[in-house]
Design a protein around this motif. Structure first.
Motif, PDB file in Angstrom:
ATOM      1  N   ARG A  92       0.835  -1.208   0.000  1.00  9.56           N
ATOM      2  CA  ARG A  92       0.000   0.000   0.000  1.00  9.56           C
ATOM      3  C   ARG A  92       0.873   1.263   0.000  1.00  9.56           C
ATOM      4  N   ARG A  93       1.948   1.221   0.783  1.00 10.57           N
ATOM      5  CA  ARG A  93       2.850   2.381   0.837  1.00 10.57           C
ATOM      6  C   ARG A  93       3.545   2.588  -0.514  1.00 10.57           C
ATOM      7  N   ARG A 127       2.375   1.803  -3.453  1.00  9.84           N
ATOM      8  CA  ARG A 127       1.424   2.363  -4.415  1.00  9.84           C
ATOM      9  C   ARG A 127       1.311   3.879  -4.256  1.00  9.84           C
ATOM     10  N   ARG A 128       1.320   4.340  -3.013  1.00  8.09           N
ATOM     11  CA  ARG A 128       1.213   5.777  -2.769  1.00  8.09           C
ATOM     12  C   ARG A 128       2.494   6.514  -3.184  1.00  8.09           C
ATOM     13  N   ALA A 129       3.645   5.889  -2.922  1.00  9.03           N
ATOM     14  CA  ALA A 129       4.925   6.560  -3.161  1.00  9.03           C
ATOM     15  C   ALA A 129       5.477   6.318  -4.558  1.00  9.03           C
TER      16      ALA A 129
END
Length: 771
Positions: free
Chosen positions: A342-343, A345-347
């Motif tokens: 998830r991290r 995908r955001r970064a």
């Protein structure tokens, strides 16, 4: 009336109304008793219920989330509790016809477990019950039942105290009390308060009360103990809050002020520092007594839950970490992998998953024992941790399989660099009891988002890459690509089709004759596996070789070949055909299953086939795998029973010459790769001569495979090779064609090789005895 009532209901109600407690506010300690009950039994909720004519009134509660002051008598569990003087325990309400349709079982708070003890202020007159319940079914120990009974007695005593106090006040008002009665009541109160204080001390719980109008705070002795103070010091709001960190102090103060305005109860867990400076964790509850819209009194429970929280943390750690290496286990790894994805995908970065398998672990574990295996796993875990960053995760999935999650990776090259570092670390010898062990690693590499965007897909693709790494010789890292998934799906489909083929009887042996290069006679046959595919026709092992990597399939196929081959031999014997010996190939998986010799000899005995008719062919890899002692035992037992042992594909593996001495090898089979170019390749010719001479020196006869030309056969005969098989003589035939071949075989056909022109029956018998 839809609920049961005691026989003395009228007397019971009279006693209840005489107590005058339905509209009275009992002591705060009643809530403390409920809290103690929950803590002692590990329950979520408890209450003291008093049964009126058609309603149950709550006089004390703990952990009841519903904003109600009671229930109907029909829905009350206390209705059933007061029917007996004993504790009522209902391990699972859904299994009890009395309660399965109860509104509080089918609806909130979804009661599944209940324990209740009647509260009697006079013998036989049960006015209510102490009720403990929760949302999960469970049983009570005898000690817990006794605790419930004990706490109910305290409730009854509190009610008696209330009655005594009310009576005493009434007497004082009318100036009719005496000093003796007051002294007696005082002693009784002291005794009961002492008993309650002892209970508070055991449960590390204390009660507090705050007079809103007078801003006066009162503590029980239990709270002084939690604070680490001597009882008697005047408590204040400032003193009470000074032992909480500033953030926790603000949280409580905001909730408390809101509760005073709204009258809502609350409970919260807060960090706490006692008078000795020890950091603790406490649970603080608060209830509000109101006069109309104005809060007049706040009261509640303070409980030291430090040990409980520490136990919960230990339990969480045990549930989420490997007991041997203390690494995160599969569950915690998946949670961290999910967070990392998830991290990422955001970064806009990558996550790399490395699936690691220790290649020689099983050999170490089987040969040196579990202590050595455990030491190796612990050291491997330590080395893996040293190879990664603190933000990365190293986990053990079980056995000799580890996972490394590389978080916030910029490129595949960065992940592959870590994989190479891990492989290098695992190549270093492991020291165990002043000895050194070798245990390399193989790695499957998958990267998100390129190779998957969820944990399950990424793990599956890393596993596919690991399979390729191990198939390519182990000790390397292989990066996943889409073609691997396609190959894996093809392999899975093939395995499924093979299982179906086994069920449908599509697998059977074909028989290729072995020829004596001295006489030209047939001295036996090799059973070669064939698959009669319903669409593709007759297939050889090369067309489905991958299935033999699946242990269960290899064993099932081997068992079928044995069953059919033994049955065919029995038919040939019954028909009077002299076929010599039949050779059957046995895989490592069949040895690993155990009791191979027993199963083969039993199969022969069931059909009445002499063991002397069977040859077992094994490859050199059988001597190198795990369980070498079991292999030696099986081969020795077969050898002593009269079964010949042939070493197949000799010269293509990694076996040493010592295996010819250690194991009961009767025959050496020269691999077809050395025969193919024997007429043109001097190295192949030299190897064949060396193997034949080695066999003669050790008293072991040799068989050449894949003989396809007259010149190959002539070379072999001239150099002393004993037997041969191949397309020159015959392709593999179905069992029904073997009798025809035996009847029509003419050794003199091979006169070009210098075979004697004889009928061959006697010489065939002589060769068969030695074959």
């Amino acid at each position: 009336m839809a609920y049961p009532v005691p026989e003395n209901e009228a007397e019971r109600l009279a006693e209840l109304y005489a107590l005058d407690i339905l509209n009275a506010c009992l002591a705060p300690s009643m809530d403390g008793i409920c809290a103690i009950a929950c803590e002692a039994l590990g329950a979520t909720s408890a209450c003291v219920g008093i049964l009126d004519r058609d309603r149950q009134w709550f006089k004390a509660t703990c952990g009841i989330g519903l904003a109600i002051d009671g229930t109907s008598r029909e829905d009350s569990f206390s209705t059933w509790t007061i029917l007996s003087d004993d504790v009522l325990v209902v391990p699972d309400t859904t299994a009890d016809p009395r309660f399965r349709a109860n509104a509080y079982v089918t609806g909130a708070p979804h009661i599944r477990f209940y324990a209740g003890a009647p509260v009697a202020v006079r013998p036989g007159l049960n006015i209510g019950a102490l009720c403990i319940f929760g949302p999960e079914p469970r049983e009570l120990t005898p000690g817990e039942v006794e605790m419930v009974r004990h706490l109910a007695a305290i409730v009854a005593d509190q009610i008696r105290l209330h009655e005594a106090t009310r009576s005493a006040n009434s007497e004082l008002e009318h100036r009719r009390t005496s000093q003796n009665l007051l002294e007696h009541q005082s002693r009784e109160l002291w005794r009961r308060q002492t008993l309650l204080a002892q209970t508070e001390r055991l449960a590390k719980v204390g009660g507090w009360e705050y007079d809103v109008a007078g801003s006066k705070l009162t503590w029980s002795d239990g709270i002084y103990r939690i604070y680490g103070m001597t009882a008697g010091r005047e408590p204040s709001q400032d003193l009470a809050m000074s032992h909480f960190p500033s953030e926790a102090r603000g949280q409580f103060q905001r909730r408390f002020e809101t509760s005073l305005r709204t009258g809502e109860s609350f409970e919260m867990e807060l960090p706490f520092i006692d008078a000795q400076g020890r950091h603790r964790m406490v649970r603080k509850s608060c209830d509000i007594e109101r006069d109309g819209e104005v809060a007049v009194r706040a009261f509640g429970i303070l409980q030291d839950v430090t040990e409980q929280k520490e136990a919960e943390q230990r339990m969480w750690h045990m549930a989420n970490h490997d007991a041997l290496t203390d690494l995160p286990n599969r569950g915690l790894m998946r949670d961290r992998l999910d967070v990392a994805l998830r991290r990422a995908r955001r970064a806009g970065c990558h996550v790399v998953l490395l699936l690691i398998d220790l290649d020689q672990f099983k050999d170490v574990n089987d040969s040196l024992g579990h202590d050595a295996g455990d030491a190796l796993l612990i050291e491997a875990a330590r080395r893996l941790i040293e190879c990664v960053r603190e933000v990365d995760t190293v986990a053990r999935l079980g056995g000799d399989e580890f996972v490394v999650v590389l978080d916030r990776v910029t490129s595949a090259a960065e992940g592959l660099e870590v994989a190479d570092r891990i492989l290098e670390a695992l190549r270093e010898p492991f020291v165990y009891r002043r000895g050194k062990l070798s245990c390399r690693g193989s790695i499957g590499f998958a990267m998100a988002p390129e190779h998957g965007t969820d944990p399950q897909e990424l793990l599956k693709n890393a596993d596919i890459a690991l399979y390729r790494a191990k198939a390519a010789g182990r000790g390397i890292a292989v990066q996943y690509d889409v073609a691997m998934r396609e190959a894996t799906e093809t392999r899975v489909q093939l395995n499924g089709r093979v299982r179906m083929g086994l069920e449908n009887g599509e697998f059977l042996p074909y028989y290729q004759p072995k020829i004596s290069l001295r006489t030209g006679s047939i001295i036996g046959f090799e059973a070669l596996l064939r698959w009669r595919h319903p669409r593709k026709g007759l297939l050889g092992p090369d067309d489905f070789a991958g299935v033999f990597e699946e242990t269960d399939l290899a064993i099932a196929i081997g068992a079928r070949v044995v069953d059919i081959a033994v049955s065919d031999m029995r038919e040939w014997l019954d028909a009077g055909h002299e076929f010599g010996r039949v050779a059957i190939n046995v895989t490592s998986a069949e040895f690993a299953r155990g009791e191979l010799a027993e199963r083969l000899l039993d199969a022969l005995a069931d059909k009445g086939v002499p063991p002397e008719r069977l040859v077992i062919e094994v490859t050199e890899s059988v001597f190198l795998g795990r369980g070498i002692e079991a292999v030696h035992h099986s081969l020795s037992k077969l050898h002593h029973a009269g079964v010949l042992i042939a070493l197949d594909d000799f010269g293509t593996g990694y076996a040493s010459l010592t295996h010819l001495k250690q194991f009961p090898v009767d025959r050496i089979k020269i691999d077809r790769s050395f025969i193919r170019d024997i007429e043109r390749d001097a190295d192949d010719a030299a190897i064949v001569r060396a193997v034949v001479n080695l066999g003669h020196s050790l008293g072991i006869k040799t068989t050449a495979e894949g003989v396809e030309t007259i010149s190959q056969a002539a070379f072999l005969r001239m150099n002393g090779c004993d037997f041969a098989q191949g397309f020159l003589f015959s392709k593999a035939l179905p069992a029904t064609r073997v009798p025809w071949l035996l009847r029509n075989w003419t050794p003199g056909r091979w006169s070009g090789l210098g075979f004697p022109l004889v009928g061959g029956a006697d010489l065939m018998h002589e060769d068969a005895q030695g074959a």
